[in-house]
Write a protein that holds these residues in place. Structure first.
Motif, PDB file in Angstrom:
ATOM      1  N   SER A  51       0.847  -1.189   0.000  1.00 43.91           N
ATOM      2  CA  SER A  51       0.000   0.000   0.000  1.00 43.91           C
ATOM      3  C   SER A  51       0.886   1.245   0.000  1.00 43.91           C
ATOM      4  O   SER A  51       2.031   1.180   0.459  1.00 43.91           O
ATOM      5  CB  SER A  51      -0.878   0.031   1.248  1.00 43.91           C
ATOM      6  N   PRO A  52       0.357   2.380  -0.497  1.00 45.40           N
ATOM      7  CA  PRO A  52       1.142   3.614  -0.494  1.00 45.40           C
ATOM      8  C   PRO A  52       1.658   3.925   0.920  1.00 45.40           C
ATOM      9  O   PRO A  52       0.927   3.751   1.892  1.00 45.40           O
ATOM     10  CB  PRO A  52       0.118   4.672  -0.925  1.00 45.40           C
ATOM     11  N   GLY A  53       2.921   4.339   1.013  1.00 47.51           N
ATOM     12  CA  GLY A  53       3.504   4.675   2.315  1.00 47.51           C
ATOM     13  C   GLY A  53       4.243   3.503   2.954  1.00 47.51           C
ATOM     14  O   GLY A  53       4.935   3.690   3.953  1.00 47.51           O
ATOM     15  N   TRP A  54       4.068   2.291   2.407  1.00 42.36           N
ATOM     16  CA  TRP A  54       4.763   1.114   2.938  1.00 42.36           C
ATOM     17  C   TRP A  54       5.957   0.813   2.047  1.00 42.36           C
ATOM     18  O   TRP A  54       5.892   0.962   0.828  1.00 42.36           O
ATOM     19  CB  TRP A  54       3.834  -0.093   2.977  1.00 42.36           C
ATOM     20  N   ASN A  63       6.169  -0.537   7.436  1.00 43.57           N
ATOM     21  CA  ASN A  63       5.839   0.861   7.692  1.00 43.57           C
ATOM     22  C   ASN A  63       6.569   1.302   8.962  1.00 43.57           C
ATOM     23  O   ASN A  63       6.313   0.761  10.041  1.00 43.57           O
ATOM     24  CB  ASN A  63       4.317   0.982   7.856  1.00 43.57           C
ATOM     25  N   PHE A  64       7.475   2.235   8.812  1.00 37.52           N
ATOM     26  CA  PHE A  64       8.259   2.740   9.951  1.00 37.52           C
ATOM     27  C   PHE A  64       7.550   3.966  10.498  1.00 37.52           C
ATOM     28  O   PHE A  64       7.475   4.992   9.823  1.00 37.52           O
ATOM     29  CB  PHE A  64       9.678   3.100   9.503  1.00 37.52           C
ATOM     30  N   ILE A  65       7.023   3.850  11.714  1.00 36.77           N
ATOM     31  CA  ILE A  65       6.213   4.930  12.262  1.00 36.77           C
ATOM     32  C   ILE A  65       6.937   5.567  13.458  1.00 36.77           C
ATOM     33  O   ILE A  65       7.349   4.866  14.392  1.00 36.77           O
ATOM     34  CB  ILE A  65       4.818   4.397  12.639  1.00 36.77           C
ATOM     35  N   SER A  66       7.116   6.885  13.367  1.00 36.82           N
ATOM     36  CA  SER A  66       7.940   7.594  14.347  1.00 36.82           C
ATOM     37  C   SER A  66       7.186   7.981  15.608  1.00 36.82           C
ATOM     38  O   SER A  66       7.809   8.206  16.650  1.00 36.82           O
ATOM     39  CB  SER A  66       8.522   8.866  13.716  1.00 36.82           C
ATOM     40  N   THR A  67       5.860   8.080  15.501  1.00 37.25           N
ATOM     41  CA  THR A  67       5.062   8.493  16.666  1.00 37.25           C
ATOM     42  C   THR A  67       5.331   7.556  17.844  1.00 37.25           C
ATOM     43  O   THR A  67       5.088   6.360  17.737  1.00 37.25           O
ATOM     44  CB  THR A  67       3.557   8.418  16.329  1.00 37.25           C
ATOM     45  N   ILE A 171       7.664  -0.510  14.059  1.00 38.42           N
ATOM     46  CA  ILE A 171       7.692  -0.973  12.663  1.00 38.42           C
ATOM     47  C   ILE A 171       6.563  -1.975  12.452  1.00 38.42           C
ATOM     48  O   ILE A 171       6.516  -3.009  13.125  1.00 38.42           O
ATOM     49  CB  ILE A 171       9.038  -1.651  12.329  1.00 38.42           C
ATOM     50  N   CYS A 172       5.674  -1.641  11.539  1.00 37.33           N
ATOM     51  CA  CYS A 172       4.604  -2.577  11.188  1.00 37.33           C
ATOM     52  C   CYS A 172       5.029  -3.334   9.930  1.00 37.33           C
ATOM     53  O   CYS A 172       5.694  -2.778   9.056  1.00 37.33           O
ATOM     54  CB  CYS A 172       3.299  -1.841  10.896  1.00 37.33           C
TER      55      CYS A 172
END
Ligand SMILES: [Ca+2]
Ligand SMILES: [Ca+2]
Length: 185
Positions: A51-54, A63-67, A171-172
């Motif tokens: 998916s977009p963003g992955w 998906n690397f998420i900084s929050t 990281i998802c």
């Protein structure tokens, strides 16, 4: 009328007559068949993607998420977006994750925990953690309650067991998804 009948029977006999393919026609037909097969394979490949963003690596999406979130909240957040907190299967995946983590220069949660002390499991399928990349002296269960897997920046992105209520990026990971193929021309 008589002529018509003759013409009709002539045409019918032409239609029903057996017809052999010439070698050129046969080869043309084979070309078309193989082109169709190629097209089918390409469309299949195209429809399975991240998916977009992955980011894509070795047939999976990340998906690397900084929050910053606690481990539990991160685990839930990954499931909410159609993935799971990352499961690190081998060294090549681990190395790729380190490279990516290094871009943001932060620590990330990964999807393993030892809720039974010392029994490390991947949360996505409860399988045993077999490949490991613990930093020297880890896991040390410091203070008696470090049960969640952290890919730690100050350990050069090697693994640490950390307190699950601490907050980190996360990281998802997900399987590729079947996206609808549309004609964009
Ligand atoms: Ca522990
Ligand atoms: Ca530790």
């Amino acid at each position: 009328m008589f002529v018509n009948v003759i013409l009709l029977s002539c045409c019918l006999s032409l239609i029903s007559a057996e017809y052999c393919l010439g070698s050129e026609e046969e080869s043309l037909l084979n070309d078309i068949k193989s082109a169709l097969q190629t097209l089918e394979t390409r469309l299949k490949d195209k429809s399975l993607r991240c998916s977009p963003g992955w980011k894509e690596y070795a047939h999976h999406c990340y998906n690397f998420i900084s929050t910053p979130l606690t481990w539990n909240a991160a685990e839930r957040a990954c499931r909410k977006i159609g993935g799971y907190l990352v499961k690190v299967d081998d060294e090549s995946e681990s190395n790729w994750l380190k490279q990516q983590a290094n871009v943001e220069e932060r620590s990330y949660w990964a999807g393993a925990a030892d809720f039974t002390e010392g029994d490390w499991r991947w949360i996505v399928d409860f399988s045993n953690v077999t490949y490991t990349d613990w930093h020297n002296g880890q896991p040390n269960n410091s203070g008696g309650h470090e049960d969640c897997l952290e890919i730690k920046k100050t350990y050069n992105y090697q693994w640490n067991d950390a307190v699950c209520t601490a907050t980190n990026g996360y990281i998802c990971e997900s399987e590729k998804v079947n996206l609808k193929v549309t004609n964009c021309n």
